[in-house]
Design a protein around this motif. Structure first.
Motif, short mmCIF file in Angstrom:
data_model
loop_
_atom_site.label_atom_id
_atom_site.label_comp_id
_atom_site.label_asym_id
_atom_site.label_seq_id
_atom_site.Cartn_x
_atom_site.Cartn_y
_atom_site.Cartn_z
N MET A 125 0.80 -1.23 0.00
CA MET A 125 0.00 0.00 0.00
C MET A 125 0.83 1.27 0.00
O MET A 125 0.29 2.37 -0.03
CB MET A 125 -0.93 0.00 1.23
CG MET A 125 -1.97 -1.10 1.21
SD MET A 125 -3.16 -0.99 2.58
CE MET A 125 -2.18 -1.62 3.95
N GLY A 126 2.14 1.15 0.09
CA GLY A 126 2.99 2.35 0.16
C GLY A 126 3.02 2.89 1.58
O GLY A 126 2.90 2.14 2.55
N ASP A 127 3.17 4.19 1.71
CA ASP A 127 3.19 4.81 3.04
C ASP A 127 1.81 4.67 3.68
O ASP A 127 0.79 5.09 3.12
CB ASP A 127 3.56 6.28 2.94
CG ASP A 127 5.03 6.46 2.61
OD1 ASP A 127 5.82 5.55 2.94
OD2 ASP A 127 5.37 7.48 1.98
N ILE A 128 1.80 4.07 4.84
CA ILE A 128 0.54 3.90 5.56
C ILE A 128 0.65 4.60 6.90
O ILE A 128 1.75 4.74 7.46
CB ILE A 128 0.20 2.41 5.78
CG1 ILE A 128 1.35 1.68 6.49
CG2 ILE A 128 -0.10 1.72 4.46
CD1 ILE A 128 1.06 0.22 6.77
N PRO A 129 -0.46 5.10 7.43
CA PRO A 129 -0.40 5.82 8.71
C PRO A 129 0.02 4.88 9.85
O PRO A 129 -0.19 3.68 9.79
CB PRO A 129 -1.83 6.32 8.89
CG PRO A 129 -2.67 5.38 8.08
CD PRO A 129 -1.84 5.01 6.90
N ALA A 130 0.60 5.49 10.87
CA ALA A 130 0.99 4.71 12.05
C ALA A 130 -0.26 4.28 12.81
O ALA A 130 -1.34 4.86 12.66
CB ALA A 130 1.88 5.56 12.95
N PRO A 131 -0.14 3.26 13.64
CA PRO A 131 -1.28 2.84 14.46
C PRO A 131 -1.80 4.00 15.29
O PRO A 131 -1.02 4.81 15.81
CB PRO A 131 -0.69 1.74 15.35
CG PRO A 131 0.45 1.20 14.56
CD PRO A 131 1.02 2.36 13.83
N PRO A 132 -3.12 4.13 15.45
CA PRO A 132 -3.69 5.29 16.15
C PRO A 132 -3.52 5.23 17.67
O PRO A 132 -3.75 6.23 18.34
CB PRO A 132 -5.17 5.24 15.75
CG PRO A 132 -5.44 3.79 15.46
CD PRO A 132 -4.17 3.25 14.89
#
Length: 489
Positions: free
Chosen positions: A386-393
């Motif tokens: 997916m490429g750059d993915i957000p960090a865990p919330p």
């Protein structure tokens, strides 16, 4: 009545290595137990996942071994407790009545002998029916005298008479015709007995269509069955011939003949019963209890979801596949196998937002608590996909994942999760611990002491009372000594 449909062994439409146990005729789909798990706690006949109509149960026919591979079973089956008592009682009755039949009360004893033969025939037919239902334990000897079925002997006797009349009529057409008709009747006789036993109808047993259906359904297997039955049928006569040659007393000869005759006939009837069991789908004779293959609910839920998701995915109904897994995850939120399948399906057919939300909010936290090494693999594979993915919330999940990444040899990816940690999670009490971990990684693994000093300075300024201050001081000393040695070798 017997079905006229003739089929070979059938397999699941979606798993060709598994035999079929259910069928949806409108959809032209066959399903195995692999696709139709049963809830043992709440057994319900499954419905087709495509059209939602009730499925037709095919029984265990497609699971059955060919009967010629089960020959030892039939000979062992005839030595169980029920058959052994059957031989003993039947032999005593037959010998006692035949020994005194020429005496007063001749008609009464003849009637008793007839009833005894009826009871014997009834037990043999009971054996055929029991084995055709997939039962491996022989029926008790009490079946000789219990319930209905005594008329079966009369029906078989009438069947013999009818066949004899047919053979006699054919004699008027010459010896060749007699031979051919006799061969044909001999070949058809086991099929007639099977039909008579299963249908309990003399008319059905004499119906050429039913006989042709029976033989056609078994195909060349029927010829093998007939050959075995023919060979076994000769065994009692061969034994009598051998014993007579040895000049054995006549009563011993009668007892031996009765015992051997009954034993081999139980073998034969069990063999015919198993042939029905093996070909039950084509014969319209459904055997086996589908609820016996049920699963406990904690196993049923994931198995059902797995099966539905696979069926829907292969039919191109990806939203339905995702929904099936989603419902199962609601019921079992800590089932890693369900999350794994859902994650893979989302990567292939879900949206980017769906994939990221499930990965960060559900799947990764579960993996980190149960299989941290697998969490690292899944996270890295997802980043690649997916490429750059957000960090865990959640800060704790983010910290734990960063630590696992660093420890498993991926410091750059781990450090990426610690960037601007205090801004992303301003209320997290363990931010000094996160920045100290990042400082150590930068200093020792990335050789970036400047950024490491910046993080340590930030900890000292903003968290002066933090328990990590002691480690910060120690790290500064260690880095200072290292720098000194580098400058003055």
């Amino acid at each position: 009545m017997l079905s006229s449909t003739m089929r070979d062994k059938q397999f699941c439409h979606y798993h060709h290595e598994y035999p079929a146990t259910w069928q949806c005729e409108p959809c032209n789909r066959l399903f195995g137990d692999c696709c139709m798990p049963i809830n043992l706690d709440n057994p319900k006949e499954p419905r087709c996942p495509l059209c939602h109509r009730e499925l037709a149960y095919l029984g265990a026919a497609n699971n059955a071994q060919p009967f010629w591979e089960r020959i030892p079973f039939f000979f062992g089956y005839a030595l169980q407790k029920g058959p052994l008592l059957f031989y003993l009682i039947a032999t005593i009755v037959v010998v006692a009545l035949t020994a005194t039949i020429v005496s007063p009360f001749f008609l009464a004893k003849l009637l008793l002998l007839l009833l005894g033969v009826c009871a014997i025939t009834k037990y043999l037919c009971t054996v055929l029916i029991a084995v055709s239902e997939g039962e491996t334990e022989a029926p008790p000897v009490s079946q000789m005298f219990r319930g209905e079925g005594f008329w079966v002997y009369i029906k078989i006797l009438i069947l013999f008479i009818v066949l004899s009349i047919v053979l006699w009529l054919s004699s008027t057409l010459g010896p060749l015709v007699v031979f051919l008709v006799g061969l044909l009747l001999t070949l058809a006789f086991p099929a007639m007995i099977i039909v008579l036993t299963l249908e309990d109808s003399l008319i059905a047993a004499l119906n050429p269509r039913n006989i042709i259906t029976m033989i056609g359904a078994m195909g060349w297997h029927y010829l093998i069955l007939w050959a075995f039955l023919f060979i076994i049928m000769q065994s009692p006569g061969l034994l009598v011939y051998l014993l007579a040659s040895a000049h054995i007393p006549v009563y011993v000869l009668i007892v031996a003949f009765c015992l051997v005759f009954l034993y081999f006939y139980v073998v034969m009837f069990s063999m015919m019963g198993y042939a029905v069991y093996q070909h039950q789908g084509a014969l319209g004779h459904v055997a086996g209890d589908w609820t016996e293959a049920g699963l406990e609910e904690n196993e049923y839920i994931p198995n059902k979801a797995r099966a539905l998701s696979e069926i829907y995915a292969r039919e191109g109904r990806h939203e339905d596949a995702l929904d099936a897994l989603k419902e199962a995850i609601k019921a079992q939120p800590k089932n890693m196998a369900l999350h794994e399948r859902y994650h893979r399906l989302l990567l292939a057919h879900g949206t980017l937002e769906q994939s990221q939300a499930h990965l960060m909010r559900a799947y990764l936290p579960l993996l980190l608590s149960k299989a941290p090494a697998r969490a690292v693999e899944v996270y890295l594979a997802a980043k690649k996909k997916m490429g750059d993915i957000p960090a865990p919330p959640h800060p704790m999940i983010c910290e734990t994942l960063a630590l696992e990444l660093i420890q498993k040899g991926h410091p750059a990816e781990g450090l990426q999760l610690t960037q601007n940690f205090h801004q992303r999670f301003p209320d997290y009490p363990h931010t000094p611990r996160v920045y100290l971990m990042a400082a150590k990684t930068l200093a020792y693994l990335q050789r970036d002491t400047d950024t490491a000093y910046q993080l340590m300075t930030y900890i000292r300024q903003h968290y002066p009372k933090s328990p990590q201050i002691v480690e910060v001081n120690a790290l500064e000393v260690a880095l200072g000594r290292h720098a000194l040695k580098t400058v003055n070798p």
